[in-house]
Design a protein around this motif. Structure first.
Motif, PDB file in Angstrom:
ATOM      1  N   VAL A 131       0.306  -9.748   2.160  1.00 13.59           N
ATOM      2  CA  VAL A 131       0.939  -8.639   2.881  1.00 13.59           C
ATOM      3  C   VAL A 131       1.066  -8.995   4.353  1.00 13.59           C
ATOM      4  O   VAL A 131       0.109  -9.454   4.983  1.00 13.59           O
ATOM      5  CB  VAL A 131       0.136  -7.332   2.730  1.00 13.59           C
ATOM      6  CG1 VAL A 131       0.728  -6.240   3.614  1.00 13.59           C
ATOM      7  CG2 VAL A 131       0.136  -6.874   1.279  1.00 13.59           C
ATOM      8  N   TRP A 171      -1.383  -5.288  -3.976  1.00 12.67           N
ATOM      9  CA  TRP A 171      -1.096  -6.193  -2.870  1.00 12.67           C
ATOM     10  C   TRP A 171      -1.772  -7.543  -3.110  1.00 12.67           C
ATOM     11  O   TRP A 171      -2.962  -7.619  -3.394  1.00 12.67           O
ATOM     12  CB  TRP A 171      -1.608  -5.626  -1.562  1.00 12.67           C
ATOM     13  CG  TRP A 171      -0.821  -4.448  -1.053  1.00 12.67           C
ATOM     14  CD1 TRP A 171       0.324  -3.934  -1.567  1.00 12.67           C
ATOM     15  CD2 TRP A 171      -1.144  -3.644   0.088  1.00 12.67           C
ATOM     16  NE1 TRP A 171       0.752  -2.865  -0.830  1.00 12.67           N
ATOM     17  CE2 TRP A 171      -0.136  -2.663   0.200  1.00 12.67           C
ATOM     18  CE3 TRP A 171      -2.169  -3.659   1.019  1.00 12.67           C
ATOM     19  CZ2 TRP A 171      -0.138  -1.705   1.204  1.00 12.67           C
ATOM     20  CZ3 TRP A 171      -2.176  -2.711   2.021  1.00 12.67           C
ATOM     21  CH2 TRP A 171      -1.158  -1.741   2.115  1.00 12.67           C
ATOM     22  N   CYS A 216      -1.145  -0.178  -3.116  1.00 10.59           N
ATOM     23  CA  CYS A 216      -1.994  -1.142  -2.423  1.00 10.59           C
ATOM     24  C   CYS A 216      -2.894  -1.935  -3.368  1.00 10.59           C
ATOM     25  O   CYS A 216      -3.287  -3.059  -3.044  1.00 10.59           O
ATOM     26  CB  CYS A 216      -2.828  -0.442  -1.342  1.00 10.59           C
ATOM     27  SG  CYS A 216      -3.973   0.802  -1.959  1.00 10.59           S
TER      28      CYS A 216
END
Length: 483
Positions: free
Chosen positions: A185, A182, A179
């Motif tokens: 997304v 990211w 994450c």
């Protein structure tokens, strides 16, 4: 037959009937003669093969000596070209899913040098569209290994044609493990998925665009996206309208500049505007709830420049709580009884509206429509639907030259309405009266297919003065103009 007669046979006849001769003659002299003939033919073929091999080696050596200019580039330049040629998420939205996934694979398949560059360029592997099911996690892991620490653009979506009870925890959990990388997304969440977001720990330093769709029972997604200092663009889609509340999700509202919401409650829509005071663009669709769900609080939003209130006429009433002094782009569904509150909103906001989109499920009388147009003198572009608007609008614009004095373009959309026949001559008259100021006019409605040849000829004449006219007619209007 004697050996002499056998010697006199044509060569092709001898070659084609060797087995017959060998079975017919067994004398040593005949066999020695045939063996000599075959040896000569083999020698001739070997000489020819040697010549072809030599020519092939010569051609191949010249081919191998050619250095293509593109392969003379330093690997760093080639890698930069790869990254700049990657599919653009906004420009190529229709082909994005497959193009982004296949792009690096195609580059790596061109030649050995490009394969080496592609495998050593993590950024081009970072755009992925992953179906959330138990069969995708291995490919997902392999691709993430090639990404390294490069920013990730992920679409983690369900294929609703498949059974939803298939385990899918692997790809979602793998994505959450990365994450911190990211960047953009899009994620589908079933009610059972939401606890997985508790594994998102700490900051999301690269995240600037987020699309979240929540299916099934869920009260929110908690603090998962609360620490994302670069997040500016948020899209929130809720399909379980009875369970989701905005207050249950701690997005960094105060820094958002773009918000798109679908399926929010009346109160949820209002709370978004209250919490995200820096918004410059906002869209609400899929409204549910009742009108009296709004708090009795007025909001003054000086940064909001674009507002789209889609799919339901009650959004027109929603404007009664807002003051938007810098609003430039407004798309709204409206009923006749809402025109007066709409005009009050424009007057209260004192905004210089440039684009106005109108949708209605009932006809607006000329008096009400005149009131609406007079409230927005700064508009340069209008987009109206359904096409029943057209006659009312064109008559006003033809008869009152001071109405919408800055209008440069107009679009009329909508399907055919019962017992309605468009007045195309009225349209021609309006366009003639405004041909020095109106730059483009588009009519996308089935009524335009009934236009007469005379009216088409008149419109072609107007278009030749410089106005861009587009219509749905049996023969494309632009083709008629080009003739």
């Amino acid at each position: 037959m004697t050996a002499a007669r056998a010697e006199g046979l044509p060569s092709e006849s001898r070659a084609g009937s060797t087995s017959t001769v060998m079975s017919s003659f067994t004398s040593s002299a005949v066999l020695r003669l045939l063996s000599a003939q075959l040896a000569a033919e083999i020698a001739e073929l070997r000489m020819r093969l040697a010549g072809l091999v030599a020519k092939h080696e010569h051609v191949q050596s010249k081919l191998d000596s050619i250095i293509y200019p593109v392969l003379q580039l330093p690997p760093e330049i080639t890698a930069e070209i790869f990254m700049r040629c990657s599919p653009d998420r906004e420009r190529d939205a229709q082909i994005m899913y497959k193009a982004e996934m296949l792009f690096p694979l195609r580059l790596a398949s061109v030649c050995r040098d490009w394969r080496a560059v592609a495998l050593s360029t993590p950024r081009i592997w970072g755009s992925m569209n992953i179906c959330l099911n138990s069969s995708t996690h291995l490919d997902f892991q392999r691709r993430l290994a090639l990404c390294g620490d490069a920013p990730l653009s992920l679409e983690l979506c369900y294929n609703f044609r498949c059974r939803l009870d298939i385990p899918h925890i692997f790809p979602l959990a793998i994505a959450i493990d990365h994450c911190r990388n990211w960047e953009t997304v899009k994620i589908d969440l079933m009610g059972r998925d939401v606890p997985l977001l508790n594994q998102v720990k700490g900051s999301l330093p690269l995240l600037h665009e987020l699309h979240v769709s929540v299916y099934g029972v869920s009260a929110g997604v908690g603090d998962a996206f609360g620490d994302a200092p670069r997040l500016r663009n948020l899209t929130l889609t809720i399909l379980d309208t009875g369970a989701y509340t905005i207050s249950a999700t701690h997005f960094p509202w105060e820094q958002l500049t773009t918000f798109n919401g679908d399926g929010l409650s009346v109160e949820g829509c209002f709370n978004v505007l209250r919490l995200a005071s820096q918004l410059s663009s906002c869209t609400f669709s899929g409204w549910f709830g009742i009108d009296d769900g709004l708090p009795s609080v007025s909001l003054h939003l000086p940064n909001l420049r674009s507002l789209r209130l889609m799919n339901h006429e009650r959004f027109g009433w929603f404007l009664g709580s807002l003051t938007l002094p810098h609003l430039e782009d407004l798309h709204i569904s409206i009923l006749p009884r809402q025109v007066s509150p709409f005009c009050d909103f424009i007057c209260r906001s004192a905004c210089s509206l440039r684009t106005l989109g109108l949708r209605t499920s009932s006809s607006l009388s000329p008096e009400i429509l005149l009131q609406l147009w007079e409230a927005v003198p700064t508009v340069t572009h209008i987009d109206v639907s359904p096409s029943i608007f057209c006659d009312q609008m064109t008559r006003l614009l033809w008869e009152k030259s001071n109405l919408l004095p800055r209008l440069e373009s107009a679009i009329v959309n909508g399907r055919r309405l019962p017992n309605y026949a468009m007045d195309h001559q009225l349209l021609v008259n309006m366009l003639r009266s405004r041909q020095h100021s109106l730059r483009s006019f588009s009519l996308f409605a089935s009524e335009s297919s009934n236009i007469s040849a005379r009216n088409v000829s008149q419109l072609i004449s107007i278009s030749k003065t410089g106005m861009d006219i587009q219509m749905d007619v049996t023969v494309p209007f632009q083709a008629l103009v080009s003739r």
